[in-house]
Design an enzyme around this catalytic site. Structure first.
Site, mmCIF file in Angstrom:
data_model
loop_
_atom_site.group_PDB
_atom_site.id
_atom_site.type_symbol
_atom_site.label_atom_id
_atom_site.label_comp_id
_atom_site.label_asym_id
_atom_site.label_seq_id
_atom_site.Cartn_x
_atom_site.Cartn_y
_atom_site.Cartn_z
ATOM 1 N N TRP A 12 29.211 32.233 30.580
ATOM 2 C CA TRP A 12 30.506 31.528 30.609
ATOM 3 C C TRP A 12 30.511 30.387 31.616
ATOM 4 O O TRP A 12 31.474 29.632 31.685
ATOM 5 C CB TRP A 12 31.625 32.529 30.929
ATOM 6 C CG TRP A 12 32.084 33.317 29.738
ATOM 7 C CD1 TRP A 12 31.438 33.450 28.543
ATOM 8 C CD2 TRP A 12 33.310 34.062 29.608
ATOM 9 N NE1 TRP A 12 32.164 34.237 27.683
ATOM 10 C CE2 TRP A 12 33.318 34.627 28.306
ATOM 11 C CE3 TRP A 12 34.377 34.328 30.452
ATOM 12 C CZ2 TRP A 12 34.373 35.429 27.850
ATOM 13 C CZ3 TRP A 12 35.424 35.126 29.996
ATOM 14 C CH2 TRP A 12 35.422 35.661 28.702
ATOM 15 N N LYS A 13 29.496 30.255 32.435
ATOM 16 C CA LYS A 13 29.447 29.203 33.467
ATOM 17 C C LYS A 13 30.753 29.232 34.276
ATOM 18 O O LYS A 13 31.301 30.294 34.496
ATOM 19 C CB LYS A 13 29.192 27.837 32.821
ATOM 20 C CG LYS A 13 28.033 27.873 31.818
ATOM 21 C CD LYS A 13 27.592 26.521 31.413
ATOM 22 C CE LYS A 13 26.562 26.633 30.304
ATOM 23 N NZ LYS A 13 25.813 25.432 30.098
ATOM 24 N N HIS A 95 18.823 29.238 36.201
ATOM 25 C CA HIS A 95 19.413 28.373 35.169
ATOM 26 C C HIS A 95 19.205 26.917 35.581
ATOM 27 O O HIS A 95 19.245 26.587 36.774
ATOM 28 C CB HIS A 95 20.901 28.691 35.025
ATOM 29 C CG HIS A 95 21.519 28.048 33.820
ATOM 30 N ND1 HIS A 95 21.843 26.718 33.787
ATOM 31 C CD2 HIS A 95 21.840 28.551 32.602
ATOM 32 C CE1 HIS A 95 22.348 26.423 32.597
ATOM 33 N NE2 HIS A 95 22.357 27.519 31.857
ATOM 34 N N GLY A 232 28.418 27.494 25.645
ATOM 35 C CA GLY A 232 29.735 27.150 25.122
ATOM 36 C C GLY A 232 30.237 28.075 24.027
ATOM 37 O O GLY A 232 31.424 28.437 24.000
HETATM 38 C C1 PEP Z 1 23.346 27.690 28.807
HETATM 39 O O1 PEP Z 1 23.934 27.047 29.663
HETATM 40 O O2 PEP Z 1 22.672 28.680 29.144
HETATM 41 C C2 PEP Z 1 23.459 27.271 27.423
HETATM 42 C C3 PEP Z 1 22.579 27.702 26.577
HETATM 43 O O3 PEP Z 1 24.512 26.429 27.110
HETATM 44 P P1 PEP Z 1 24.937 25.900 25.644
HETATM 45 O O4 PEP Z 1 24.794 27.044 24.677
HETATM 46 O O5 PEP Z 1 26.358 25.476 25.803
HETATM 47 O O6 PEP Z 1 24.012 24.799 25.297
#
Ligand code: PEP
Length: 250
Positions: A12-13, A95, A232
């Site tokens: 979820w960041k 990350h 996302g």
């Molecule tokens: C992530 O940040 O680990 C990621 C995969 O983001 P997204 O799916 O939004 O590209």
């Protein structure tokens, strides 16, 4: 060695307050029937509440980072011990948003992995090349270097997961070709076997970077891909569960 159970983990960041917990509850309700492992990694402020509100389900809760030390004068940081106390079972480490935005080196990530192991958290260790590195033909070299530098020897025999996340694919809507994903996953597996012997066959290797309901099934069907790390599209239960529906069952 039996293949690892696929894992679909949501990151979820820095998104989500208490109002978003309904999404986690909906995912938790679907977790038993999912046929794969499901995890959500909310911001640190939500780890305890999400763990409590989904207790008894098969949804696993994780952190997005931890400090290498157990406690001390590290303003703003959270330790692995704190995450465990809050109910976490996993933690995302290395990350690219931490590597680039917070200057984390491979050695920093390795120290954090050791901290996670100290308390029995399963690390999800992220690696991936930038767009420039791919265009220069250095993707495999970069990812291999990150694996060797970010994974301490004490991981041998422990539960852990690697996530291949090309930096240029995160949050951009861009994804590598299926051939490119396969090539990098092969290189990661070969490196894991070189480092850990036969045990290097055990960890799942996830793909992450713009995984959505529309592209998940073809990515997750690749034999080398052991699940997904989803940013996302993990914020809404409907999107996340549509991705899960496309995963081959264990
Ligand atoms: C992530 O940040 O680990 C990621 C995969 O983001 P997204 O799916 O939004 O590209």
């Amino acid at each position: 060695m039996t293949p690892p159970t696929p894992l679909i983990a949501g990151n979820w960041k820095m998104n989500g307050t208490g109002q978003a917990l309904g999404e986690a509850r909906a995912i938790a309700e679907a977790a038993t029937a999912a046929g794969v492992r499901l995890a959500l990694c909310p911001p640190a402020t939500l780890v305890e509440r999400m763990s409590r509100e989904t207790a008894g389900s098969k949804l696993e809760i994780g952190g997005q980072d931890c400090h290498s030390e157990a406690a001390g004068a590290f303003t703003g940081d959270v330790s692995a011990e704190m995450l465990v106390e809050a109910g976490a079972r996993l933690v995302i480490l290395g990350h690219s948003e931490r590597r680039a935005g917070h200057g984390e080196s491979d050695a920093t990530v390795a120290a954090k992995v050791s901290a996670a192991l100290r308390v029995g958290l399963e690390p999800i260790i992220c690696v991936g090349e930038t767009r420039a590195e791919r265009e220069e033909g250095r993707a495999l070299a970069v990812v291999t270097r990150q694996i060797r530098g970010s994974l301490p020897a004490e991981l041998s025999g422990k539960a852990f997961t690697v996530a291949y996340e090309p930096v240029w694919a995160i949050g951009t809507g861009l994804t590598p070709t299926l051939e490119d994903i396969t090539e990098v996953h092969h290189a990661i597996r070969a490196t894991l076997k070189d480092m850990f012997g036969a045990e290097g066959a055990a960890p799942a290797i996830l793909y992450g970077g713009s995984v959505k309901p529309g592209n998940a099934a073809e990515i997750l069907a690749l034999p080398e891909v052991g699940g997904a790390l989803v940013g996302g599209a993990s914020l809404k239960a409907a999107d996340f569960l549509a991705i899960v529906a496309g995963a081959p069952k264990a």
